[in-house]
Write an enzyme that holds these catalytic residues in place. Structure first.
Site, PDB file in Angstrom:
ATOM      1  N   ARG A 275       0.820  -1.205   0.000  1.00 23.03           N
ATOM      2  CA  ARG A 275       0.000   0.000   0.000  1.00 23.03           C
ATOM      3  C   ARG A 275       0.858   1.262   0.000  1.00 23.03           C
ATOM      4  O   ARG A 275       0.512   2.271  -0.625  1.00 23.03           O
ATOM      5  CB  ARG A 275      -0.958  -0.005   1.194  1.00 23.03           C
ATOM      6  N   ALA A 276       1.978   1.234   0.705  1.00 21.46           N
ATOM      7  CA  ALA A 276       2.838   2.410   0.767  1.00 21.46           C
ATOM      8  C   ALA A 276       3.345   2.798  -0.617  1.00 21.46           C
ATOM      9  O   ALA A 276       3.406   3.989  -0.962  1.00 21.46           O
ATOM     10  CB  ALA A 276       4.010   2.148   1.712  1.00 21.46           C
TER      11      ALA A 276
END
Length: 678
Positions: A275-276
């Protein structure tokens, strides 16, 4: 309707404003979490942002704000015929901390669903916030299941309501903004990761800037409309810039080179999952559009990392948030293309680490230095403090006080719970009646029905079908037939530590192990969503080192700086704990306490100190407080005073050796077993 404070009139807070504006340009960034102390314009900035958002075209009469250009085919108010849309301002919807699940996601009329087979749905706040802003003040105080529902809807762009086989789905795409004061407790790392960006805010220490803040606020309070009119031109220019950046955003190119920098940065900082990487890519693209460029640069990647990564690196509440900017610059330099042919081994990225850190970045202040749980090896070098009875030596503080010692390395503990069935706030420790958990029975609903017990409802309605004139296959259900499901889950408790910090505890380096044990239980309390408090006693009195709070980070900081020395006023410590629990019972009567007394059982100072301590222990026992005594006595000859204290408290005792070998939570099968036997 009150006039909001102008966004452009906010003084300073560059990180906060940038994070909000990037989400206004690209809601796909995933929202922003604003962390900071009270009184730092967090709520003011969020409410001011709504005035800058472009107007939203909606289908007339649709409660779910469908776009007339592409209406939601699953809209509960649909299907929508082709019609001209109407425009309205983007909404800012606030989610109160005490909101119910039905208020958030909406509610089904169960009675009509069972008797008529229709989906009578009352929209919730997620529907109201569709295509607008959903603002959650004090998001860290929301119940976990509400935060889960909120973030799931934000991630999927839709809200689902499922009740006994009846389901409703509607679109729910919004800009999610949460604010929190870390002193009141942290969000779980899993929930932190669901926010796209995070920014840290704090009050300015610059005198001129603080003066300007006060001047503008007083002017706004005296004449809100006139103050807003003076900033109308700046507000209009910022609104136009947001609209232009939105138009430019689809044309921004994210090249392979900067994408490699993003991946290398996330890998270097060991963030979990992917997700980052995605958030950084979207943030860097929004930064380029905000700057009026069609290509993402390395500077955009750096800024995106400072906004998207700090909160994703925290593994527990004792980890300091933030990024090492020197490491960030080195990673970007190594992963980026080289145009000048310079040596890759050059260790000097510049005097400032390659950036001034000024125009935003989400790096929190580190005024007290980074603090991580110290290891056991640190305590091995701690000099042995003098025994309690020794006179004050030259170079030592008066009263025999010793410098704080480092805590031993924390360890994982097993479950420690309060027996019985409570009704406190949702958590993960003791058994309790909750809205979520396994179904244990059914009752008549006292208010609005939230959890239907279908079998009990049918059983209540069945005997009356002939009298009600039932024909056909439908079941005639009345309000009196409905049954609410009772459920059993887990609650959070108040864990109050009463720690002996006298000279006898300092002897033979026992305090390091004691601090390590308490630190371990603080980690356990964080994971189980407890409140914690800390009472210490030494010298002539006891003090509340930390009033009950949800911030275990604050408790760990107080524990780390705890000095030792002096006599042992055990009775004073127990009485101070009684005062704290009495006040907390008035504030939160449903939250059950657990008293953890860490002492060797000695009591000195004043007349009849042992008898006074016994009486204080019986006072806690008379009120049914669950308790555990950690016996810190060491040596071949043991007096057993801590065990006697546990008997007076109606709890149980464990030795420090047993505590180190396993854990207090694993050894104590039932903290009131001794009380029942007495």
């Amino acid at each position: 309707m009150s006039t909001p404070y102008p966004f452009t009139a906010i003084v300073g807070q560059d990180d906060l404003r940038l994070g909000l504006l990037l989400n206004a340009v690209s809601p796909a960034v995933g929202g922003v979490l604003v962390r900071g102390e009270k009184g730092t314009a967090k709520s003011t900035a969020v409410r001011a942002l709504a005035a800058l958002m472009p107007e939203v075209p909606v289908v007339p009469g649709c409660r779910f704000s469908c776009d007339p250009g592409s209406p939601d085919p699953a809209c509960p108010d649909g299907p929508h015929a082709e019609a001209a849309g109407v425009s309205r301002a983007a909404r800012t919807v606030e989610l109160p901390v005490g909101a119910s699940e039905d208020r958030l996601v909406g509610a089904l009329d169960i009675e009509r669903a069972l008797s008529e087979g229709v989906k009578a749905f009352e929209p919730g706040l997620l529907a109201d916030a569709h295509r607008g802003i959903l603002y959650v003040d004090e998001v860290n105080l929301l119940h976990d299941h509400l935060v889960d529902l909120l973030l799931d809807a934000a991630a999927m762009g839709a809200s689902y309501v499922e009740r006994e086989g009846v389901s409703v789905r509607h679109a729910a795409r919004f800009l999610l903004v949460g604010t929190m004061n870390p002193e009141e407790g942290e969000l779980r790392p899993q929930l932190l990761d669901r926010f796209g960006l995070t920014v840290e805010v704090s009050a300015s220490r610059d005198t001129d800037e603080r003066v300007e803040v006060v001047r503008r606020r007083l002017a706004y309070d005296d004449d809100p409309w006139g103050f807003a009119a003076r900033w109308a031109e700046e507000e209009g220019a910022l609104r136009e810039r947001i609209a232009a950046a939105r138009v430019l955003l689809p044309r921004v190119v994210l090249g392979d080179g900067v994408l490699r920098q993003i991946a290398a940065t996330c890998a270097a900082f060991e963030v979990d999952g992917m997700r980052a990487d995605i958030v950084m890519a979207r943030t860097a693209t929004a930064l380029a559009a905000w700057a009026g460029r069609e290509e993402v640069t390395a500077d955009d990647v750096r800024q995106a990392a400072l906004l998207a990564l700090p909160h994703r690196r925290r593994r527990n509440p004792f980890d300091a948030p933030g990024l090492d900017e020197d490491k960030l610059d080195q990673t970007l330099d190594e992963a980026g293309p080289r145009e000048d042919g310079s040596d890759d081994d050059d260790p000097d990225p510049g005097p400032d680490g390659g950036g001034d850190g000024g125009g935003g970045g989400g790096v929190p202040p580190q005024a007290d230095g980074d603090r991580t749980p110290p290891s056991a090896s640190q305590s091995d070098d701690t000099p042995s403090p003098a025994p309690e009875s020794a006179p004050d030596a030259p170079g030592r503080p008066a009263g025999g006080e010793q410098q704080p010692v480092a805590a031993a390395e924390p360890f994982r503990t097993k479950m420690l719970s309060v027996p019985g069935l409570g009704e406190g706030a949702a958590g993960r420790r003791s058994r309790a009646r909750t809205e979520h958990g396994r179904t244990t029975g059914a009752v008549r609903p006292q208010g609005a029905l939230t959890k239907l017990h279908l079998a009990a409802t049918v059983h209540a309605a069945a005997p009356h079908q002939r009298a009600r004139g039932r024909v056909g296959r439908g079941l005639v259900v009345r309000r009196d037939d409905l049954r609410q499901a009772t459920r059993e889950g887990r609650e959070g408790n108040l864990v109050l530590f009463v720690v002996d910090a006298s000279g006898s505890m300092a002897a033979r380096q026992r305090m390091s192990a004691v601090k390590g044990a308490v630190l371990s239980l603080l980690l356990d309390a964080y994971q189980r969503r407890d409140k914690v408090g800390l009472v210490t006693f030494r010298g002539k009195e006891a003090e509340v080192a930390l009033p009950p709070t949800s911030s275990v980070d604050a408790a760990a900081a107080r524990l780390e700086s705890l000095p030792t020395g002096g006599r042992t006023p055990l009775a004073a410590g127990l009485l101070k704990a009684h005062d704290v629990l009495r006040v907390e019972r008035l504030r939160d009567p449903s939250r059950r306490p657990l008293l953890v007394v860490v002492t060797d059982g000695r009591a000195t100072g004043g007349p009849e100190p042992v008898a006074l301590a016994a009486r204080a222990g019986r006072l806690h026992r008379s009120e049914g407080t669950a308790s555990v005594v950690v016996d810190c006595e060491s040596g071949y000859v043991r007096l057993g005073l801590a065990g006697e204290l546990a008997g007076e408290l109606g709890g149980t005792a464990v030795t420090l050796d047993e505590l180190r070998a396993e854990s207090i939570a694993g050894l104590v099968k039932d903290v009131t077993a001794a009380g029942r036997a007495a």
